[in-house]
Design a protein around this motif. Structure first.
Motif, PDB file in Angstrom:
ATOM      1  N   THR A   1       1.640   9.236   5.572  1.00 29.12           N
ATOM      2  CA  THR A   1       0.866   8.598   6.637  1.00 29.12           C
ATOM      3  C   THR A   1      -0.612   8.958   6.516  1.00 29.12           C
ATOM      4  O   THR A   1      -0.969  10.052   6.059  1.00 29.12           O
ATOM      5  CB  THR A   1       1.379   9.031   8.022  1.00 29.12           C
TER       6      THR A   1
ATOM      7  N   GLU B   1      -0.708   5.255  10.030  1.00 32.27           N
ATOM      8  CA  GLU B   1       0.097   4.211   9.395  1.00 32.27           C
ATOM      9  C   GLU B   1       0.687   4.707   8.075  1.00 32.27           C
ATOM     10  O   GLU B   1       0.158   5.588   7.411  1.00 32.27           O
ATOM     11  CB  GLU B   1      -0.720   2.945   9.168  1.00 32.27           C
ATOM     12  N   LYS B   2       1.811   4.101   7.689  1.00 31.66           N
ATOM     13  CA  LYS B   2       2.528   4.497   6.490  1.00 31.66           C
ATOM     14  C   LYS B   2       1.953   3.786   5.263  1.00 31.66           C
ATOM     15  O   LYS B   2       1.683   2.587   5.306  1.00 31.66           O
ATOM     16  CB  LYS B   2       4.017   4.182   6.628  1.00 31.66           C
TER      17      LYS B   2
ATOM     18  N   HIS C   1      -0.839  -0.365   2.063  1.00 30.03           N
ATOM     19  CA  HIS C   1      -0.007  -0.364   3.262  1.00 30.03           C
ATOM     20  C   HIS C   1       1.454  -0.624   2.896  1.00 30.03           C
ATOM     21  O   HIS C   1       1.744  -1.424   2.005  1.00 30.03           O
ATOM     22  CB  HIS C   1      -0.453  -1.475   4.225  1.00 30.03           C
ATOM     23  N   LEU C   2       2.369   0.005   3.625  1.00 34.11           N
ATOM     24  CA  LEU C   2       3.786  -0.297   3.454  1.00 34.11           C
ATOM     25  C   LEU C   2       4.152  -1.512   4.301  1.00 34.11           C
ATOM     26  O   LEU C   2       3.890  -1.528   5.503  1.00 34.11           O
ATOM     27  CB  LEU C   2       4.662   0.883   3.899  1.00 34.11           C
ATOM     28  N   PRO C   3       4.779  -2.514   3.708  1.00 34.93           N
ATOM     29  CA  PRO C   3       5.220  -3.660   4.505  1.00 34.93           C
ATOM     30  C   PRO C   3       6.456  -3.303   5.326  1.00 34.93           C
ATOM     31  O   PRO C   3       7.158  -2.331   5.034  1.00 34.93           O
ATOM     32  CB  PRO C   3       5.545  -4.716   3.445  1.00 34.93           C
ATOM     33  N   ASP C   4       6.720  -4.096   6.326  1.00 36.49           N
ATOM     34  CA  ASP C   4       7.917  -3.894   7.141  1.00 36.49           C
ATOM     35  C   ASP C   4       9.162  -3.974   6.264  1.00 36.49           C
ATOM     36  O   ASP C   4       9.254  -4.809   5.347  1.00 36.49           O
ATOM     37  CB  ASP C   4       8.004  -4.961   8.239  1.00 36.49           C
ATOM     38  N   GLY C   5      10.107  -3.086   6.543  1.00 38.15           N
ATOM     39  CA  GLY C   5      11.378  -3.131   5.831  1.00 38.15           C
ATOM     40  C   GLY C   5      11.431  -2.314   4.564  1.00 38.15           C
ATOM     41  O   GLY C   5      12.485  -2.224   3.932  1.00 38.15           O
TER      42      GLY C   5
ATOM     43  N   SER D   1      11.003   1.460   3.191  1.00 30.86           N
ATOM     44  CA  SER D   1      10.896   2.840   3.655  1.00 30.86           C
ATOM     45  C   SER D   1       9.952   3.638   2.772  1.00 30.86           C
ATOM     46  O   SER D   1       9.657   3.250   1.636  1.00 30.86           O
ATOM     47  CB  SER D   1      12.273   3.505   3.648  1.00 30.86           C
ATOM     48  N   GLU D   2       9.487   4.777   3.292  1.00 30.98           N
ATOM     49  CA  GLU D   2       8.628   5.659   2.500  1.00 30.98           C
ATOM     50  C   GLU D   2       9.353   6.137   1.247  1.00 30.98           C
ATOM     51  O   GLU D   2       8.743   6.264   0.179  1.00 30.98           O
ATOM     52  CB  GLU D   2       8.198   6.856   3.350  1.00 30.98           C
TER      53      GLU D   2
ATOM     54  N   GLN E   1      11.949  -6.834  -1.451  1.00 31.33           N
ATOM     55  CA  GLN E   1      12.308  -7.562  -0.241  1.00 31.33           C
ATOM     56  C   GLN E   1      13.212  -8.756  -0.513  1.00 31.33           C
ATOM     57  O   GLN E   1      14.058  -9.096   0.321  1.00 31.33           O
ATOM     58  CB  GLN E   1      11.038  -8.000   0.496  1.00 31.33           C
TER      59      GLN E   1
END
Length: 336
Positions: A78, A94-95, A117-121, A123-124, A299
């Protein structure tokens, strides 16, 4: 400058004070790094473990920062602090996932243009498990050897992090993948991840891996080889490549390739390239292109990530030992 209010004054990192064996990895405490203008400070959650870390630890590759050195060329976590301008609109907390140097640490200062940036869905854990390996695989088949439908391609060390992604990407493009791996369990995994044929190079009987490749191709050889092994495979990689084919050397897990006798290349009009993924993502534009494409493949299901081997970050020495011994499959991560 904006930051998360709970950034501590000191934190821990794993440092190599001098080149040597895995026992050179030592945990130390020190001041949290201060990001310079154009950087962000990241509170790491996961760091990737890669062969380049071993090469720097042993001195095979020169350290860009000298010694003592904090290893780790990628991580996820983060945003803790933003220094200077913020052209990519990062927000504290933000992740993100990143490439750079110094990932074996609770906090790392990273150039903003190598953070995304990490998109939704996503994980780190999956982000860092696929980030550098995924960008490496994509850049190899788009730039080092632009693979095309109908090709027959050999992938060495196919049970590794990059190898498993290469197999999936190549299969998705209609390419026949011949893969090598060590042991029946690894071979079964590689077959599951897209290889049409898998050769166990550790098998004690039968034809050698190179003879099996020639048999599988009817003596013609393959259009291209992706070789991350190096010393143990480089010569036979040339031998199994067809006339006017391409050999891509992108790693040296077994040791460096010796000086190349160009007469070996001339015999079949081969192309030989030894790329470094970092140069394929050297600009913000190229980094964003490949990173975003990896996210897209995750994705839409084109690329699936085998559950990585996750070590407590204070077990970094054991992670290095396991990677060097070729015991592992898929990606290795340190949880910080």
């Amino acid at each position: 400058m904006s930051k998360v209010s709970d950034v501590p004054p000191t934190a821990q990192s794993i440092v190599v004070k001098q080149t040597g064996d895995p026992e050179q990895l030592q945990i130390i405490s020190g001041p949290v790094p201060r990001p310079k203008a154009g950087q962000v400070l990241i509170r790491n959650r996961f760091a990737g473990v890669n062969f380049i870390d071993i090469y720097m630890r042993t001195g095979r590759y020169p350290s860009p920062a000298g010694y003592p050195l904090i290893l780790g060329s990628e991580g996820s976590g983060t945003i803790a602090e933003i220094a200077g301008d913020n052209p990519y609109n990062f927000q504290p907390g933000e992740k993100v996932v990143w490439i750079g140097l110094g990932g074996y640490a609770e906090y790392t200062a990273v150039n903003q243009d190598k953070v995304i940036h990490l998109p939704d869905g996503v994980s780190e854990q999956d982000a860092v498990a696929s980030h550098l390996t995924g960008m490496t695989a994509l850049s190899l088949i788009e730039e080092a050897y632009p693979a095309k439908k109908g090709d027959v391609v050999l992938v060495h060390a196919a049970a590794g992090g990059t190898g498993l992604i290469l197999c999936q990407l190549l299969k998705a493009e209609g390419i026949t993948v011949i893969a090598t791996a060590g042991g029946p369990d690894k071979c079964a995994l590689v077959k599951e991840f897209g290889a049409a044929h898998v050769i166990d190079y550790r098998a004690s009987s039968g034809e050698s891996w190179s003879e099996q490749v020639k048999t599988l191709t009817g003596g013609k050889g393959v259009d291209a080889v992706f070789d991350s092994v190096g010393k143990d495979t480089w010569r036979d990689s040339i031998a199994v490549t067809k006339m006017k084919g391409t050999v891509v050397y992108f790693g040296s897990s077994s040791g460096p390739i010796p000086p190349l006798d160009l007469s070996l290349i001339r015999e079949k009009n081969l192309k030989v390239i030894q790329p470094t993924a970092q140069h394929y993502v050297s600009t913000r534009e190229s980094y964003t292109y490949y990173a975003s494409k990896v996210f897209e493949k995750l994705q839409n299901g084109t690329v699936k990530i085998r559950t990585p081997s996750v070590y407590d970050w204070k077990e970094a020495a054991q992670a290095h030992k396991d990677l060097e011994s070729r015991k592992t499959v898929g990606k290795l991560l340190l949880k910080i």
